[in-house]
Design a protein around this motif. Structure first.
Motif, PDB file in Angstrom:
ATOM      1  N   GLU A 167       0.877  -1.171   0.000  1.00 14.80           N
ATOM      2  CA  GLU A 167       0.000   0.000   0.000  1.00 14.80           C
ATOM      3  C   GLU A 167       0.914   1.220   0.000  1.00 14.80           C
ATOM      4  O   GLU A 167       1.424   1.637   1.042  1.00 14.80           O
ATOM      5  N   GLY A 168       1.159   1.779  -1.177  1.00 12.41           N
ATOM      6  CA  GLY A 168       2.118   2.871  -1.306  1.00 12.41           C
ATOM      7  C   GLY A 168       1.463   4.231  -1.183  1.00 12.41           C
ATOM      8  O   GLY A 168       0.410   4.483  -1.774  1.00 12.41           O
ATOM      9  N   ILE A 169       2.090   5.120  -0.436  1.00 10.24           N
ATOM     10  CA  ILE A 169       1.597   6.489  -0.260  1.00 10.24           C
ATOM     11  C   ILE A 169       2.766   7.449  -0.473  1.00 10.24           C
ATOM     12  O   ILE A 169       3.797   7.346   0.191  1.00 10.24           O
ATOM     13  N   ALA A 170       2.605   8.385  -1.413  1.00  7.96           N
ATOM     14  CA  ALA A 170       3.598   9.439  -1.648  1.00  7.96           C
ATOM     15  C   ALA A 170       3.095  10.722  -1.009  1.00  7.96           C
ATOM     16  O   ALA A 170       1.993  11.190  -1.319  1.00  7.96           O
ATOM     17  N   LEU A 171       3.888  11.275  -0.107  1.00  6.67           N
ATOM     18  CA  LEU A 171       3.526  12.497   0.606  1.00  6.67           C
ATOM     19  C   LEU A 171       4.314  13.651   0.008  1.00  6.67           C
ATOM     20  O   LEU A 171       5.525  13.773   0.219  1.00  6.67           O
ATOM     21  N   ARG A 172       3.614  14.492  -0.744  1.00  7.46           N
ATOM     22  CA  ARG A 172       4.263  15.642  -1.369  1.00  7.46           C
ATOM     23  C   ARG A 172       4.171  16.835  -0.424  1.00  7.46           C
ATOM     24  O   ARG A 172       3.144  17.490  -0.314  1.00  7.46           O
ATOM     25  N   TYR A 173       5.278  17.114   0.246  1.00  5.18           N
ATOM     26  CA  TYR A 173       5.320  18.202   1.229  1.00  5.18           C
ATOM     27  C   TYR A 173       5.573  19.549   0.553  1.00  5.18           C
ATOM     28  O   TYR A 173       6.311  19.651  -0.424  1.00  5.18           O
ATOM     29  N   SER A 209       3.751  27.084  -1.611  1.00  2.00           N
ATOM     30  CA  SER A 209       2.896  26.428  -0.612  1.00  2.00           C
ATOM     31  C   SER A 209       3.772  25.977   0.546  1.00  2.00           C
ATOM     32  O   SER A 209       4.814  25.342   0.339  1.00  2.00           O
ATOM     33  N   TRP A 210       3.326  26.255   1.758  1.00  2.00           N
ATOM     34  CA  TRP A 210       4.140  26.097   2.960  1.00  2.00           C
ATOM     35  C   TRP A 210       3.657  24.950   3.831  1.00  2.00           C
ATOM     36  O   TRP A 210       2.518  24.504   3.720  1.00  2.00           O
ATOM     37  N   LEU A 211       4.534  24.516   4.742  1.00  3.70           N
ATOM     38  CA  LEU A 211       4.176  23.441   5.668  1.00  3.70           C
ATOM     39  C   LEU A 211       5.092  23.507   6.881  1.00  3.70           C
ATOM     40  O   LEU A 211       6.316  23.421   6.746  1.00  3.70           O
ATOM     41  N   HIS A 212       4.490  23.659   8.057  1.00  2.00           N
ATOM     42  CA  HIS A 212       5.293  23.624   9.280  1.00  2.00           C
ATOM     43  C   HIS A 212       5.802  22.202   9.505  1.00  2.00           C
ATOM     44  O   HIS A 212       5.109  21.226   9.243  1.00  2.00           O
ATOM     45  N   ILE A 234       0.629  17.723   0.871  1.00  2.00           N
ATOM     46  CA  ILE A 234       0.604  18.097   2.284  1.00  2.00           C
ATOM     47  C   ILE A 234       1.156  19.521   2.393  1.00  2.00           C
ATOM     48  O   ILE A 234       2.374  19.743   2.429  1.00  2.00           O
ATOM     49  N   THR A 235       0.248  20.498   2.416  1.00  2.00           N
ATOM     50  CA  THR A 235       0.621  21.907   2.469  1.00  2.00           C
ATOM     51  C   THR A 235      -0.364  22.648   3.369  1.00  2.00           C
ATOM     52  O   THR A 235      -1.402  22.098   3.753  1.00  2.00           O
ATOM     53  N   ASP A 236      -0.055  23.910   3.666  1.00  2.00           N
ATOM     54  CA  ASP A 236      -0.982  24.675   4.495  1.00  2.00           C
ATOM     55  C   ASP A 236      -2.107  25.265   3.646  1.00  2.00           C
ATOM     56  O   ASP A 236      -2.227  24.975   2.456  1.00  2.00           O
ATOM     57  N   ASP A 237      -2.935  26.099   4.275  1.00  2.95           N
ATOM     58  CA  ASP A 237      -4.136  26.623   3.620  1.00  2.95           C
ATOM     59  C   ASP A 237      -3.895  27.901   2.833  1.00  2.95           C
ATOM     60  O   ASP A 237      -4.832  28.431   2.239  1.00  2.95           O
ATOM     61  N   GLN A 238      -2.679  28.422   2.830  1.00  4.00           N
ATOM     62  CA  GLN A 238      -2.458  29.770   2.325  1.00  4.00           C
ATOM     63  C   GLN A 238      -1.271  29.837   1.373  1.00  4.00           C
ATOM     64  O   GLN A 238      -0.230  30.408   1.714  1.00  4.00           O
ATOM     65  N   ARG A 282       3.972  27.224  -8.838  1.00  2.00           N
ATOM     66  CA  ARG A 282       2.517  27.127  -8.672  1.00  2.00           C
ATOM     67  C   ARG A 282       2.174  26.567  -7.299  1.00  2.00           C
ATOM     68  O   ARG A 282       2.774  25.599  -6.841  1.00  2.00           O
ATOM     69  N   GLY A 283       1.188  27.164  -6.665  1.00  2.00           N
ATOM     70  CA  GLY A 283       0.738  26.681  -5.369  1.00  2.00           C
ATOM     71  C   GLY A 283      -0.027  25.379  -5.475  1.00  2.00           C
ATOM     72  O   GLY A 283      -0.468  24.964  -6.552  1.00  2.00           O
ATOM     73  N   ALA A 284      -0.200  24.718  -4.334  1.00  2.00           N
ATOM     74  CA  ALA A 284      -0.829  23.391  -4.292  1.00  2.00           C
ATOM     75  C   ALA A 284      -2.041  23.398  -3.377  1.00  2.00           C
ATOM     76  O   ALA A 284      -2.083  24.114  -2.364  1.00  2.00           O
ATOM     77  N   SER A 285      -3.018  22.588  -3.719  1.00  2.00           N
ATOM     78  CA  SER A 285      -4.233  22.427  -2.920  1.00  2.00           C
ATOM     79  C   SER A 285      -4.078  21.277  -1.939  1.00  2.00           C
ATOM     80  O   SER A 285      -3.655  20.181  -2.316  1.00  2.00           O
ATOM     81  N   ASN A 286      -4.459  21.510  -0.691  1.00  2.00           N
ATOM     82  CA  ASN A 286      -4.409  20.453   0.325  1.00  2.00           C
ATOM     83  C   ASN A 286      -5.781  19.825   0.572  1.00  2.00           C
ATOM     84  O   ASN A 286      -5.992  19.153   1.588  1.00  2.00           O
TER      85      ASN A 286
END
Length: 312
Positions: A167-173, A209-212, A234-238, A282-286
């Motif tokens: 079960e593979g999951i790629a997390l794009r931070y 797109s940011w992520l703490h 996986i990004t923030d809302d802004q 380009r920004g990303a949608s979470n």
């Protein structure tokens, strides 16, 4: 669950270990450093000592510990964020992600691991209007380093997601900030901004797109526990244009306003990749992570209670 973490002492690895332990998981950490192993052991982590380039040692470590889940956070990035340092680090970073990651993936499959999570990147989508989602093509025709990394991301994601036995999951931070990152107040980018060495290029229209770093860890644990196979942004809302976040960041640091340079000057001084980051990213949608993982990222810390005049 018993979870094996490769890259346990990196920027994301440290808060990830803490989150996994806090959620009651049994954690095995892969490290080749005895010094770092001591710190992990003091947290109650089981140790697996091996070099990721030693395929047999990695296989033995995962076979011995028999985890249900493997989380791979393998990178090798420099302490300074400049075109020179990033270029110098590129070969080893690529080798760790490709060869080291392939060794961990093969060992996980051989040991019968059920689920495998792999670090990826959220900001390589093709330029365009609006926010990119998990289906948006990547920027293979972008500036040289961006295009090269888009190909690497595609390769390592394909190797994982195309594996029928996991079960593979790629997390794009998104761009990581917080303790231990370039954007921390004591980090390298902060020092560049204080010294007015990090300019707004052109109109600063590139969207980041940011992520703490702590939110990266929280989302990773959620994905390990209940994520569906596939890709998550996986990004923030802004997501913010460079002219917005960089001006606010300078104000937050009590630095002078960032200088502005023309695209032509930036091409000559810093190169095409810097121009891409500054003007085309380009920004990303979470939305998917929020919907499926109940992801609730914090606001970008230097935008809170900050009012910044937009650059012209």
């Amino acid at each position: 669950m018993k979870i094996f973490v490769a890259g346990a002492t990196g920027a994301i690895g440290r808060p990830l270990i803490a989150q996994l332990l806090a959620q009651g998981h049994e954690v095995v950490a892969l490290t080749r450093s005895l010094e770092k192993a001591q710190t992990l052991a003091e947290q109650g982590v089981e140790l697996a000592i091996a070099d990721v380039f030693d395929a047999d040692a990695v296989k033995a470590a995962i076979t011995r510990t028999q985890p249900e889940v493997v989380i791979e956070q393998l990178t090798s990035l420099p302490k300074t964020y400049t075109s020179e340092s990033m270029s110098a680090a590129s070969a080893l970073n690529t080798r760790i992600r490709r060869e080291g990651g392939a060794n961990v993936l093969a060992a996980a499959q051989a040991a019968g691991v059920r689920r495998y999570l792999r670090q990826s990147i959220a900001f390589w989508a093709i330029p365009g209007a609006g926010l990119a989602d998990e289906e948006t093509p990547l920027a293979f025709d972008a500036s040289p380093a961006v295009a090269a990394d888009a190909h690497i991301v595609t390769e390592i994601e394909r190797d994982l997601l195309g594996n029928p036995n996991l079960e593979g999951i790629a997390l794009r931070y998104g761009f990581l900030y917080g303790p231990g990152t370039w954007f921390a107040p004591d980090g390298d980018v902060a020092q560049q901004v204080l010294q007015q060495q990090f300019p707004i290029i052109g109109n600063g229209e590139g969207v980041w797109s940011w992520l703490h770093i702590e939110d990266a860890a929280i989302a990773t644990v959620a994905a390990a526990e209940r994520g569906n196979p596939g890709i998550y942004l996986i990004t923030d809302d802004q997501p913010l244009a460079v002219r917005e976040w960089l001006s606010a960041y300078a104000q937050w640091l009590n630095a002078p306003p960032p200088p502005q340079v023309s695209v032509e000057d930036a091409l000559r001084i810093s190169g095409a990749d810097a121009v891409y980051y500054g003007t085309q990213m380009r920004g990303a949608s979470n939305a998917k992570a929020k919907r499926e993982l109940n992801f609730q990222p914090r606001p970008l810390e230097w935008m809170v209670n900050t009012v910044v005049a937009h650059a012209s």
